[in-house]
Design an enzyme around this catalytic site. Structure first.
Site, PDB file in Angstrom:
ATOM      1  N   ILE A 352       5.024   9.690  -1.091  1.00  0.00           N
ATOM      2  CA  ILE A 352       4.705   9.358   0.359  1.00  0.00           C
ATOM      3  C   ILE A 352       3.328   9.256   0.321  1.00  0.00           C
ATOM      4  O   ILE A 352       2.275   9.909  -0.226  1.00  0.00           O
ATOM      5  CB  ILE A 352       4.998  10.708   1.280  1.00  0.00           C
ATOM      6  CG1 ILE A 352       6.351  10.952   1.006  1.00  0.00           C
ATOM      7  CG2 ILE A 352       4.576  10.393   2.701  1.00  0.00           C
ATOM      8  CD1 ILE A 352       6.873  12.346   1.845  1.00  0.00           C
ATOM      9  N   GLY A 353       2.789   8.061   0.876  1.00  0.00           N
ATOM     10  CA  GLY A 353       1.244   7.762   0.987  1.00  0.00           C
ATOM     11  C   GLY A 353       0.838   7.470   2.448  1.00  0.00           C
ATOM     12  O   GLY A 353       1.575   7.841   3.380  1.00  0.00           O
ATOM     13  N   GLY A 354      -0.221   7.136   2.608  1.00  0.00           N
ATOM     14  CA  GLY A 354      -0.792   6.874   3.906  1.00  0.00           C
ATOM     15  C   GLY A 354      -0.279   5.846   4.503  1.00  0.00           C
ATOM     16  O   GLY A 354      -0.287   5.969   6.037  1.00  0.00           O
ATOM     17  N   PHE A 355       0.337   4.928   3.953  1.00  0.00           N
ATOM     18  CA  PHE A 355       1.175   3.676   4.766  1.00  0.00           C
ATOM     19  C   PHE A 355       2.699   3.970   4.654  1.00  0.00           C
ATOM     20  O   PHE A 355       3.371   3.033   5.097  1.00  0.00           O
ATOM     21  CB  PHE A 355       0.595   2.446   3.956  1.00  0.00           C
ATOM     22  CG  PHE A 355      -0.750   2.351   4.069  1.00  0.00           C
ATOM     23  CD1 PHE A 355      -1.722   2.338   5.409  1.00  0.00           C
ATOM     24  CD2 PHE A 355      -1.525   1.887   2.938  1.00  0.00           C
ATOM     25  CE1 PHE A 355      -2.910   2.221   5.346  1.00  0.00           C
ATOM     26  CE2 PHE A 355      -2.960   1.798   2.813  1.00  0.00           C
ATOM     27  CZ  PHE A 355      -3.643   1.984   4.111  1.00  0.00           C
ATOM     28  N   GLY A 356       3.121   4.939   4.184  1.00  0.00           N
ATOM     29  CA  GLY A 356       4.657   5.060   4.342  1.00  0.00           C
ATOM     30  C   GLY A 356       5.153   5.545   3.058  1.00  0.00           C
ATOM     31  O   GLY A 356       4.246   5.947   2.314  1.00  0.00           O
ATOM     32  N   ARG A 357       6.662   5.479   2.815  1.00  0.00           N
ATOM     33  CA  ARG A 357       7.234   5.902   1.974  1.00  0.00           C
ATOM     34  C   ARG A 357       7.503   4.961   0.873  1.00  0.00           C
ATOM     35  O   ARG A 357       7.730   3.708   1.084  1.00  0.00           O
ATOM     36  CB  ARG A 357       8.410   6.589   2.323  1.00  0.00           C
ATOM     37  CG  ARG A 357       8.347   7.806   3.102  1.00  0.00           C
ATOM     38  CD  ARG A 357       9.698   8.336   3.748  1.00  0.00           C
ATOM     39  NE  ARG A 357       9.139   9.717   4.765  1.00  0.00           N
ATOM     40  CZ  ARG A 357       9.578  10.774   4.216  1.00  0.00           C
ATOM     41  NH1 ARG A 357      10.531  10.979   3.295  1.00  0.00           N
ATOM     42  NH2 ARG A 357       9.428  11.879   4.961  1.00  0.00           N
ATOM     43  N   LYS A 373       7.969  -0.325  -0.957  1.00  0.00           N
ATOM     44  CA  LYS A 373       7.335   0.524   0.086  1.00  0.00           C
ATOM     45  C   LYS A 373       7.717   0.313   1.589  1.00  0.00           C
ATOM     46  O   LYS A 373       7.585  -0.898   1.870  1.00  0.00           O
ATOM     47  CB  LYS A 373       5.630   0.367  -0.087  1.00  0.00           C
ATOM     48  CG  LYS A 373       4.963   1.158   0.664  1.00  0.00           C
ATOM     49  CD  LYS A 373       3.462   0.891   0.485  1.00  0.00           C
ATOM     50  CE  LYS A 373       2.827   1.474  -0.942  1.00  0.00           C
ATOM     51  NZ  LYS A 373       1.480   1.384  -1.041  1.00  0.00           N
ATOM     52  N   ASP A 469      -9.496   0.501  -2.908  1.00  0.00           N
ATOM     53  CA  ASP A 469      -8.895   1.931  -3.159  1.00  0.00           C
ATOM     54  C   ASP A 469      -8.632   2.051  -4.764  1.00  0.00           C
ATOM     55  O   ASP A 469      -7.574   2.662  -4.943  1.00  0.00           O
ATOM     56  CB  ASP A 469      -7.565   1.691  -2.135  1.00  0.00           C
ATOM     57  CG  ASP A 469      -7.541   3.180  -1.686  1.00  0.00           C
ATOM     58  OD1 ASP A 469      -8.251   4.215  -2.018  1.00  0.00           O
ATOM     59  OD2 ASP A 469      -6.302   3.556  -1.330  1.00  0.00           O
TER      60      ASP A 469
END
Length: 671
Positions: A352-357, A373, A469
């Site tokens: 799970i990241g900042g922009f979704g799963r 993603k 990033d």
């Protein structure tokens, strides 16, 4: 007497063999109508029982066994000069992939000074070159037939590099009306290629056509080039390919002819071997007998089929607009991704990241492992521009970059499809308690991979790409523990030589360069700052920002700098290595980490400079104890950094946004 006879016979045999080699080398002409009786020099290529030359491994080569002399002396002036000889060649080929719509890197006709290409790389290097790509000492000429992932479909002329001097989409100009007619190289249909070099006009022509069409009068490519300085005297001619095991691409050569100083012998198509059949067998008479019954059954089931059709249409509805047609093969069908991930079940959740799963999946039609993603998006933001940039980034081809295969839009979300990386992210090897530990040589290998990817993004690709990033959690590890840079959700593309535009401040706390707060401009030097922190993180096994026993915030870069000034630089190395590391390598990497993460962008080296340090091409940087303090960065942080930047938690998004924007909106808005 017997010994005398034996000596004479040996001398006669030696003379005969010597004459045969010389004759073959001087003649410079041959024709293979199939390869059953040929004595080619094969490297992972094979000759099938029917006489086809097949190149189907990760890296394959096949060469004519006798070297040819490509030089002739010119006495037109007082001084004798070396001139490359004219040559002509023609071959019939066919390319097929196991999965329709997916293909690998392609096939190339090559002229090289050696047949030993074992040290050359596969993938985009096509088994011909490696990191020396582009040097004049390669002495390599190639005609490439590029079919990567069915998104490239072109013919190119390559000289000492896989960056083509000239390239055009595959096709030919019809003699009747001069119109251009497209050809798909991996269509499994036999095609013929001609390559002709005239030493007097110094012109290289490449022509392509289907086998049933005679050689067109107008070539596909025509390049003015003097091969005298490119060709060595003795060269080998043959083929090279990079097929890719996962995509099961097969390159076939049915026939081949070659000639020096004259036209190439024509190929007799009636003598060429036949390609193996693909697809289902022709239907039998039994099938014809049951066809009426099957038709009746299908008519009975028609209403049921209509019902399920509309049910599926509703369940797998997508967002599609006319402008997306230009993106073609980059667009995935939502149903395929739904089935690949088993309905996006939690058991397939990778992270799970900042922009979704992110979910693991297997494409059912291709048996290809992928990572999907799911990203929430706001259609009011520049979705069209964002997807155009996603597709552009999808054209990046590098062994240390996670391949972005395409996208899909459905309702309020965007789905990005990547290659699946078996060993997950580097982050779990560095920071998960009681997790697996990386050996020092593995860390060095991963670091060099990230360095290579950033050099490609900053300097070697057609556009300048700023990743924005770079961090351990965005470095993924494949089955061989090679480091691959991924997650290009924040990346920006620029033309080389242009100035970055002001944008939102995005990135991850601890990796953000100080100048980003003032200017908002992402540049290669902001990437280099994050890379410097990444070097320290991998070497020390500590996060960029941590909390000490007194609940004080500790910046990793300040902590390393303090040890450097105190002469205890080796004390910062990850204790899990238990002293098993190369002290010189560790010291060099820590110094490079401090140089790259310097508060002043003009002081940071470029990635090419860092690679020169790593390779020993330049002396290691000398950082004196008075090396500039990082209090400047802390001062900037205290004087207003918090008032501009909202931080997402490290364990969740690890992304910074501005003025309360959500991370999802930045994903689109920051384009």
């Amino acid at each position: 007497m017997q010994s005398m006879v034996a000596l004479v016979l040996a001398l006669l045999l030696l003379l005969a063999l010597d004459g045969e080699v010389a004759s073959s080398m001087d003649d410079g002409q041959f024709a293979y109508q199939g390869f059953g009786a040929a004595r080619l020099m094969l490297d992972d290529a094979i000759v099938t029982p029917s006489g086809l030359l097949m190149l189907a491994q990760t890296k394959c080569h096949a060469f004519h066994p006798t070297p040819l002399s490509f030089h002739k002396n010119s006495t037109a002036t007082m001084n004798t000069t070396v001139v490359a000889r004219s040559f002509s060649t023609s071959f019939v080929f066919a390319i097929v992939g196991k999965y329709d719509g997916l293909s690998s890197y392609g096939l190339a006709f090559v002229i090289a000074p050696t047949t030993n290409l074992s040290t050359m790389n596969s993938g985009p290097y096509m088994g011909l070159l490696n990191t020396t790509n582009g040097t004049v000492n390669n002495h390599v000429l190639a005609v490439e037939l590029d079919t990567i992932m069915n998104t490239d479909n072109h013919v190119g002329i390559d000289v000492n590099s896989l960056m083509s001097r000239q390239a055009k989409p595959a096709g030919y100009y019809a003699d009747e009306d001069g119109t251009f007619r497209d050809l798909r190289l991996n269509s499994y249909k036999p095609m013929q290629v001609w390559a002709d070099y005239d030493s007097q006009t110094k012109q290289l022509n490449v022509t392509l056509s289907p086998v049933q069409v005679p050689k067109p009068k107008n070539p596909l490519l025509s390049e003015a080039i003097d091969l005298s300085t490119i060709m060595a005297d003795i060269m080998y001619v043959g083929f090279s390919s990079s097929a890719g095991i996962s995509l099961m691409t097969r390159h076939y050569v049915l026939g081949w002819s070659f000639s020096l100083d004259g036209p190439t012998p024509p190929l007799d198509f009636s003598k060429l071997p036949i390609l193996p059949r693909v697809g289902p067998k022709p239907r039998s008479k039994v099938f014809d007998a049951v066809l009426p019954m099957a038709t009746a059954f299908l008519a009975t089931a028609l209403l049921t089929a209509i019902f399920f059709f509309f049910w599926h249409q509703r369940r797998f509805a997508e967002v599609r607009e006319d402008w997306e047609d230009e993106f073609g093969p980059h667009r995935f069908v939502y149903k395929d991704l739904f089935l690949a991930t088993d309905g996006f079940k939690d058991r397939n959740l990778l992270g799970i990241g900042g922009f979704g799963r992110v979910y693991k999946g297997v494409l059912p039609t291709a048996n290809l492992e992928i990572a999907v993603k799911r990203v929430s998006h706001d259609s009011r933001q520049g979705v069209r521009e964002f997807i155009a940039e996603v597709v552009s980034i999808g054209r990046l081809r590098h062994r240390n970059i996670v391949q972005l295969l395409g996208y899909c839009r459905r309702k309020g979300e965007l789905l990005l499809v990547y290659d699946y990386m078996e060993n997950g992210s580097l982050d779990k090897y560095l920071h998960i308690k009681n997790g697996p530990t990386l050996y020092w040589f593995e860390r060095c290998k991963i670091i060099k991979g990230v360095m290579s990817s950033l050099l490609y993004l900053h300097e070697d690709w057609e556009k300048l790409v700023v990743h924005r990033d770079v961090k351990a959690s965005n470095v993924l590890l494949d089955s061989q523990m090679n480091g691959r840079l991924g997650d290009f959700g924040l990346a920006r593309l620029y033309d080389h030589g242009t100035v970055a535009k002001t944008t939102h401040v995005v990135g991850t706390m601890g990796y953000l360069a100080p100048e980003l707060v003032c200017t908002g401009k992402a540049t290669p030097f902001t990437d280099m700052f994050a890379f410097g922190i990444f070097l320290l993180e991998v070497t020390c096994g500590r996060r960029p920002i941590s909390i000490d026993e007194n609940n004080n915030q500790v910046l990793l870069v300040d902590w390393v700098l303090e040890h450097h000034r105190n002469g205890s630089i080796l004390d910062v190395v990850d204790p899990r290595l238990t002293g098993n590391f190369n002290k010189n390598e560790v010291t060099l990497l820590l110094k490079l980490g401090l140089m790259c993460s310097h508060p002043s962008p003009n002081t940071r080296p470029t990635m090419r400079k860092v690679i020169h340090y790593m390779d020993g091409d330049q002396p290691a940087p000398d950082l004196s104890p008075t090396y500039m303090s990082y209090s400047m960065m802390m001062s900037m942080h205290n004087e207003g950094f918090d008032s501009y930047v909202t931080v997402c938690p490290q364990s969740e998004a690890s992304i910074c946004t501005v003025s309360g924007d959500s991370s999802a909106s930045i994903f689109l808005e920051g384009r």
